[in-house]
Design a protein around this motif. Structure first.
Motif, mmCIF file in Angstrom:
data_model
loop_
_atom_site.group_PDB
_atom_site.id
_atom_site.type_symbol
_atom_site.label_atom_id
_atom_site.label_comp_id
_atom_site.label_asym_id
_atom_site.label_seq_id
_atom_site.Cartn_x
_atom_site.Cartn_y
_atom_site.Cartn_z
ATOM 1 N N VAL A 1 -30.300 -1.527 10.322
ATOM 2 C CA VAL A 1 -31.529 -1.771 9.541
ATOM 3 C C VAL A 1 -31.207 -2.744 8.414
ATOM 4 O O VAL A 1 -31.909 -3.720 8.200
ATOM 5 C CB VAL A 1 -32.110 -0.464 8.952
ATOM 6 N N GLY A 2 -30.111 -2.493 7.720
ATOM 7 C CA GLY A 2 -29.711 -3.379 6.634
ATOM 8 C C GLY A 2 -29.370 -4.777 7.136
ATOM 9 O O GLY A 2 -29.708 -5.770 6.513
ATOM 10 N N GLU B 1 -24.560 5.339 2.837
ATOM 11 C CA GLU B 1 -25.446 4.591 1.923
ATOM 12 C C GLU B 1 -24.775 3.287 1.489
ATOM 13 O O GLU B 1 -25.421 2.242 1.418
ATOM 14 C CB GLU B 1 -25.749 5.429 0.677
ATOM 15 N N ARG C 1 -24.756 0.836 4.431
ATOM 16 C CA ARG C 1 -26.075 0.238 4.652
ATOM 17 C C ARG C 1 -26.354 -0.833 3.602
ATOM 18 O O ARG C 1 -26.909 -1.892 3.900
ATOM 19 C CB ARG C 1 -27.123 1.350 4.583
ATOM 20 N N THR D 1 -26.493 -5.665 3.839
ATOM 21 C CA THR D 1 -27.430 -6.682 3.349
ATOM 22 C C THR D 1 -26.673 -7.864 2.696
ATOM 23 O O THR D 1 -27.302 -8.734 2.118
ATOM 24 C CB THR D 1 -28.426 -6.089 2.322
#
Lengths: 246, 289
Positions: A100-101, A155, A158, A162
Motif C-alpha cells: 500500500v505504501g 508500521e 509501511r 513511501t
C-alpha cells in the motif's frame, strides 16, 4: 538549511489551546519530542504530517510550506509517520501492508486503475524493506495476527515504503518489553545511519535519552526546553514539569 | 427439473441484486455511509439507458453510456454532499442520503425528465441466444443479465485485487487516516470508488429495465431497501458477502413463492430473512465487525 522548520505554530481545539507559539528546526539528527500527557506532542505531529491545519504559524519542509497540505501530499514530499496506537491494515498481509505504501506515491493518476501493485520490482522493494525491519519471516502473515512488537515494525516498514526523508515515530516503544525496545532502538539507529532523519515522541525516557541526539520538551502546548539528553535531564524546568526528582 | 429451473430463475434475480448491492457495499466499505441515494443512480442509469437505446438502437452502446453517466452522477453526489460530511456523525450523511433519494425521485417524475409514465425498454436479449437444456432454460434476456453481471463482477474483482486503486480502497476501508498517512489520495480514491459503484448501479437499472421492459421514475424504491437488506445480510462493506446474500435472498424468495405461493408479498420475505439474520448472526454472513 534546516530540513523541517516549525515557526510560531499555535493550534486551538475550540477553547483549548493545544499548541502555543511552537518554534524549532530539525537538522540531520534523531530528535526526541517529550513531555507529559496532553502537552501537545501528537497534535504537533498531526500538524507536521498534514492531519491538522494549525490555527496559526507555518511549517516548512526542505523550504516548502506544508502546513496547508493534506497528509497524502506531505507523504509525497518525503514525510512519513507512524501512530501512537498501531494502525495496521488488519485484514491485509504484512506484504500487502507494505505494498500500500509502495503503490501510493503514483497517485493521482488514472494509471492506478490498471497498474498492478504486485509487480516484480514492487515485490523486490517489499523484500528489502521487510529485511531492513526484520519482518521477512512474517511476509505472508495477516497483520491482525501479529503481536505489538512486530506491528510497530510493520508500521515503520509501511512508512519506509513511501521513501521518506523524514520519519515521525509516535511512541514507537509503547507496549514493548525491554528487549523489543532495544531492538527497535537499534533499528532506528540503522535507519538514521542510512540517511533518514527522525523525530520521535516517547515516554520511555531511557529509550529516548539513549537514542536521541537532541530533545525538545513540550508542556501545556509550549516548548519549555531543548538541548541534548544530558542538558534535558538536568534542566530544572523539565524536572519539575515532567521528569520529576529521582 | 423444477428445482433446477427455480434455481436458474433465482440466479437471474440474484444478478440484479448483486449489481445493485455491490456498488452500495463498495461505497459503504470506504465511506461507512449508507448511501440510500444509490437507488436514484440505479433509476438514472435505467433512464439514460433507455434514452440512449431509443436513439442509437444498440444495447451495448446504451449500456456503456448509462454506466458512464451513472458513474459521473455518483461522483457528483459524493463531491457535492458526502465530501463535506466525511467527519460528521454517521447519521448526518445518512439523513442527507435519504433526502437526496427523495429529492431525485421527485425530480425524475417531473415532465421534463421521466414524467409519471413508464417507458418500454425493448432491447430484448441484445442479440444473445436463449439457452435450453433438458433440465433448465434461460431466456435471451436472462442470458444477457447473467453475461453482463459475470463480466462486470470479473472487472470489479480484477480492480479490487490486482490494481493500485483497488488496494487503496481496501486500505481506506480499514483505516482512512492510515491510508492517507501512506500516501493514498482519499479524495481521488473515494471518487473512483463512487464512480465504479455507481456505474454498477446504472448497469443494474438498465438490466432490470430491459428484463421488465419498463423504466419509470420510482423504480428505485424497491431496490433502495432491498440492496440495504442485502449488504446487512452479507456483512457491511463485504463484497463477497453481498454476492452471497444476493444469491441466498433470491433463492429464498423464489422457492418460497414457488412452494407456498404469494401468502406473503414477495418483497416482505427479504425483511423476514433480515430479521432472522440479525437475531442469529448480527454481523452478517461475512461481516468483520
Amino acid at each position: 538549511m534546516s530540513q523541517l522548520e516549525i515557526r510560531s505554530v499555535s493550534h486551538w481545539f475550540g477553547g483549548l489551546q493545544a499548541l502555543k507559539d511552537v518554534t524549532f528546526d530539525t537538522h540531520d539528527e534523531i530528535l526526541g519530542l517529550i513531555g507529559p500527557n496532553g502537552a501537545g506532542k501528537t497534535t504537533l505531529f498531526n500538524v507536521i504530517s498534514g492531519f491538522i491545519v494549525p490555527t496559526s504559524g507555518e511549517v516548512r519542509f526542505n523550504g516548502k510550506a506544508i502546513h496547508r497540505l493534506r497528509a497524502d501530499q506531505t507523504v509525497r514530499l518525503g514525510l512519513a509517520r507512524t501512530f501512537q496506537i498501531v494502525k495496521p491494515f488488519a485484514s491485509l498481509t504484512v506484504e500487502e501492508n507494505v505494498l500500500v505504501g509502495l503503490g501510493m506515491p503514483y497517485y493521482p493518476t488514472s494509471a492506478a486503475l490498471y497498474q498492478r501493485y504486485r509487480t516484480r520490482s514492487n515485490l523486490d522493494q517489499v523484500e528489502q524493506i521487510l529485511a531492513k525491519v526484520h519482518l521477512t519471516d512474517y511476509r505472508s502473515a495477516q497483520a491482525a495476527k501479529l503481536p505489538i512488537g512486530l506491528l510497530r515494525r510493520l508500521e515503520i516498514a509501511r512508512a519506509l515504503a513511501t521513501h521518506p526523508k523524514l520519519l515521525l515515530l509516535d511512541e514507537p516503544a509503547a507496549g514493548l518489553v525491554a528487549q523489543e525496545a532495544e531492538e527497535l532502538a537499534a533499528l532506528v539507529r540503522d535507519l538514521y545511519a542510512q540517511g533518514l532523519h527522525i523525530i520521535l515522541i516517547e515516554h520511555n525516557m531511557r529509550f529516548a535519552m539513549n537514542l536521541c541526539h537532541r530533545i525538545v520538551v513540550l508542556a501545556q502546548g509550549e516548548i519549555i526546553a531543548q538541548g541534548n539528553p544530558t542538558e534535558i535531564q538536568n534542566n530544572e524546568k523539565v524536572i519539575n514539569a515532567y521528569l520529576g526528582q529521582e | 427439473m423444477l428445482l433446477l429451473q427455480n434455481l436458474s430463475n433465482a440466479l437471474i434475480l440474484a444478478c440484479t441484486y448483486i449489481l445493485m448491492a455491490a456498488g452500495l457495499t463498495m461505497v459503504y466499505g470506504v465511506l461507512k455511509v449508507l448511501h440510500i441515494a444509490h437507488a436514484s443512480v440505479y433509476t438514472v442509469g435505467a433512464f439514460v439507458g433507455v434514452l440512449a437505446f431509443t436513439r442509437l438502437g444498440n444495447f451495448w452502446v446504451a449500456l456503456a453510456i448509462a454506466m458512464f453517466v451513472s458513474g459521473i452522477f455518483g461522483v457528483l453526489i459524493y463531491r457535492s454532499t458526502y465530501f463535506y460530511l466525511l467527519n460528521s456523525p454517521r447519521t448526518v450523511p445518512l439523513i442527507a442520503s435519504v433526502g437526496m433519494f427523495v429529492m431525485f425521485t421527485d425530480l425524475l417524475q417531473k415532465p421534463f425528465l421521466m414524467g409519471a409514465y413508464q417507458r418500454a425498454f425493448p432491447a430484448g436479449g441484445a442479440g444473445l441466444p436463449a439457452v435450453k437444456t433438458a433440465l433448465f432454460s434461460f431466456t435471451a434476456k436472462q442470458v444477457l443479465i447473467l453475461l453482463v453481471t459475470v463480466i462486470l463482477l470479473a472487472i470489479v474483482y480484477v480492480i479490487l485485487t490486482r490494481t493500485k486503486l483497488g488496494l487503496s480502497w481496501q486500505a481506506a476501508s480499514m483505516d482512512r487516516d492510515m491510508a492517507s498517512a501512506v500516501g493514498v489520495n482519499l479524495n481521488q480514491s473515494i471518487a473512483a470508488n463512487f464512480f465504479l459503484g455507481s456505474a454498477l448501479a446504472g448497469a443494474a437499472g438498465v438490466l432490470v429495465g430491459v428484463y421488465n421492459n419498463s423504466v419509470f421514475a420510482t423504480m428505485g424504491d424497491l431496490p433502495s431497501y432491498k440492496a440495504f437488506i442485502i449488504i446487512v445480510l452479507g456483512g457491511m462493506g463485504s463484497l463477497p458477502g453481498a454476492i452471497l446474500a444476493s444469491l441466498i435472498l433470491a433463492i429464498v424468495e423464489n422457492f418460497l413463492v414457488a412452494s407456498i405461493g404469494y401468502v406473503l408479498p414477495r418483497d416482505s420475505i427479504a425483511f423476514l430473512v433480515l430479521i432472522l439474520m440479525l437475531m442469529f448472526r448480527p454481523n452478517g454472513l461475512l461481516g468483520r465487525e
